[in-house]
Design a protein around this motif. Structure first.
Motif, PDB file in Angstrom:
ATOM      1  N   GLU A   4      74.654  16.189  37.341  1.00  0.00           N
ATOM      2  CA  GLU A   4      73.929  14.819  37.386  1.00  0.00           C
ATOM      3  C   GLU A   4      73.713  14.312  38.682  1.00  0.00           C
ATOM      4  N   HIS A   5      74.704  14.528  39.683  1.00  0.00           N
ATOM      5  CA  HIS A   5      74.923  13.769  41.006  1.00  0.00           C
ATOM      6  C   HIS A   5      74.294  14.521  42.065  1.00  0.00           C
ATOM      7  N   ASP A   6      73.958  15.830  41.804  1.00  0.00           N
ATOM      8  CA  ASP A   6      73.203  16.714  42.811  1.00  0.00           C
ATOM      9  C   ASP A   6      71.855  16.077  43.016  1.00  0.00           C
ATOM     10  N   PRO A   7      71.478  16.256  44.329  1.00  0.00           N
ATOM     11  CA  PRO A   7      70.013  16.064  44.542  1.00  0.00           C
ATOM     12  C   PRO A   7      68.977  16.784  44.073  1.00  0.00           C
ATOM     13  N   PRO A   8      67.883  16.316  43.883  1.00  0.00           N
ATOM     14  CA  PRO A   8      66.925  17.037  42.998  1.00  0.00           C
ATOM     15  C   PRO A   8      66.347  18.141  43.984  1.00  0.00           C
ATOM     16  N   PRO A   9      66.013  19.340  43.467  1.00  0.00           N
ATOM     17  CA  PRO A   9      65.645  20.651  44.291  1.00  0.00           C
ATOM     18  C   PRO A   9      64.460  20.169  45.017  1.00  0.00           C
ATOM     19  N   ALA A  10      64.599  20.799  46.390  1.00  0.00           N
ATOM     20  CA  ALA A  10      63.466  20.540  47.298  1.00  0.00           C
ATOM     21  C   ALA A  10      61.928  21.194  46.937  1.00  0.00           C
ATOM     22  N   LEU A  11      60.989  20.725  46.765  1.00  0.00           N
ATOM     23  CA  LEU A  11      59.779  21.144  46.532  1.00  0.00           C
ATOM     24  C   LEU A  11      59.128  21.478  47.860  1.00  0.00           C
ATOM     25  N   ASP A  12      58.295  22.451  48.002  1.00  0.00           N
ATOM     26  CA  ASP A  12      57.802  22.939  49.486  1.00  0.00           C
ATOM     27  C   ASP A  12      56.498  22.068  49.701  1.00  0.00           C
ATOM     28  N   GLU A  13      56.563  21.366  50.715  1.00  0.00           N
ATOM     29  CA  GLU A  13      55.645  20.216  50.836  1.00  0.00           C
ATOM     30  C   GLU A  13      54.238  20.997  51.412  1.00  0.00           C
ATOM     31  N   SER A  14      54.272  22.064  51.665  1.00  0.00           N
ATOM     32  CA  SER A  14      53.042  23.209  52.026  1.00  0.00           C
ATOM     33  C   SER A  14      52.471  23.210  50.977  1.00  0.00           C
ATOM     34  N   ILE A  15      52.953  23.283  49.823  1.00  0.00           N
ATOM     35  CA  ILE A  15      52.253  24.137  48.661  1.00  0.00           C
ATOM     36  C   ILE A  15      52.264  23.181  47.503  1.00  0.00           C
ATOM     37  N   GLN A  16      52.922  21.747  47.522  1.00  0.00           N
ATOM     38  CA  GLN A  16      53.178  20.999  46.270  1.00  0.00           C
ATOM     39  C   GLN A  16      51.838  20.268  45.783  1.00  0.00           C
ATOM     40  N   HIS A  17      50.974  20.221  46.809  1.00  0.00           N
ATOM     41  CA  HIS A  17      49.433  19.822  46.219  1.00  0.00           C
ATOM     42  C   HIS A  17      49.110  20.858  45.108  1.00  0.00           C
ATOM     43  N   PRO A  18      48.484  20.165  44.083  1.00  0.00           N
ATOM     44  CA  PRO A  18      48.190  21.076  42.985  1.00  0.00           C
ATOM     45  C   PRO A  18      47.032  22.329  43.476  1.00  0.00           C
ATOM     46  N   THR A  19      46.176  21.634  44.224  1.00  0.00           N
ATOM     47  CA  THR A  19      44.931  22.909  44.491  1.00  0.00           C
ATOM     48  C   THR A  19      45.615  24.124  45.583  1.00  0.00           C
ATOM     49  N   ARG A  20      46.679  23.633  46.418  1.00  0.00           N
ATOM     50  CA  ARG A  20      47.190  24.564  47.201  1.00  0.00           C
ATOM     51  C   ARG A  20      48.190  25.415  46.304  1.00  0.00           C
ATOM     52  N   LEU A  21      48.796  24.833  45.407  1.00  0.00           N
ATOM     53  CA  LEU A  21      49.665  25.589  44.228  1.00  0.00           C
ATOM     54  C   LEU A  21      48.756  26.498  43.696  1.00  0.00           C
ATOM     55  N   ALA A  22      47.694  26.023  43.342  1.00  0.00           N
ATOM     56  CA  ALA A  22      46.768  27.100  42.361  1.00  0.00           C
ATOM     57  C   ALA A  22      46.402  28.250  43.355  1.00  0.00           C
ATOM     58  N   VAL A  23      46.053  27.996  44.572  1.00  0.00           N
ATOM     59  CA  VAL A  23      45.526  29.234  45.508  1.00  0.00           C
ATOM     60  C   VAL A  23      46.669  30.088  45.542  1.00  0.00           C
ATOM     61  N   MET A  24      48.057  29.327  46.004  1.00  0.00           N
ATOM     62  CA  MET A  24      48.969  30.175  46.080  1.00  0.00           C
ATOM     63  C   MET A  24      49.263  31.164  44.923  1.00  0.00           C
ATOM     64  N   ALA A  25      48.982  30.634  43.762  1.00  0.00           N
ATOM     65  CA  ALA A  25      49.375  31.327  42.399  1.00  0.00           C
ATOM     66  C   ALA A  25      48.530  32.312  42.091  1.00  0.00           C
ATOM     67  N   PHE A  26      47.077  32.110  42.575  1.00  0.00           N
ATOM     68  CA  PHE A  26      46.207  33.078  42.145  1.00  0.00           C
ATOM     69  C   PHE A  26      46.473  34.338  43.215  1.00  0.00           C
TER      70      PHE A  26
END
Length: 111
Positions: A4-26
């Motif tokens: 519970e006290h651990d920091p949240p996992p880090a998201l990658d700022e370069s791919i966190q935008h939904p469209t960037r994520l969609a391109v990467m996933a494709f």
């Protein structure tokens, strides 16, 4: 499992935008894709694909190959090994966040 006290996992700022994520996933689903296929999948303009790919290329996540089919110029895109690793880490972080949200929404567990 995160405490519970651990920091949240880090998201990658370069791919966190939904469209960037969609391109990467494709791109993760193929060895290489034509620029137009990525554009059509993401339902965005050529200019948007160019901006996204430039940003992902600067991050070292996407490779760009240019060539010709007959006399027509073509651009092919692919994920670099670093891009595949970054996508996997980003998806792991999202999964961890989702699991924490589910546990929190379910309320405390009886002891």
């Amino acid at each position: 499992m995160r405490a519970e006290h651990d920091p949240p996992p880090a998201l990658d700022e370069s791919i966190q935008h939904p469209t960037r994520l969609a391109v990467m996933a494709f791109l993760s689903g193929c060895l290489e894709a034509e620029f137009a296929a990525v554009r059509d999948y993401a339902r965005i303009s050529d200019a948007s694909v160019s901006r996204i790919v430039s940003a992902l290329q600067d991050a070292g996540y996407v490779k760009v190959r240019k060539g010709y089919v007959g006399k027509r110029p073509r651009t092919w895109l692919s994920l670099s090994p670093e891009g595949r690793q970054a996508l996997a880490g980003h998806l792991d972080a999202l999964q961890s966040i989702a699991e924490t949200a589910r546990r929190t929404a379910a309320g405390p567990t009886p002891d």
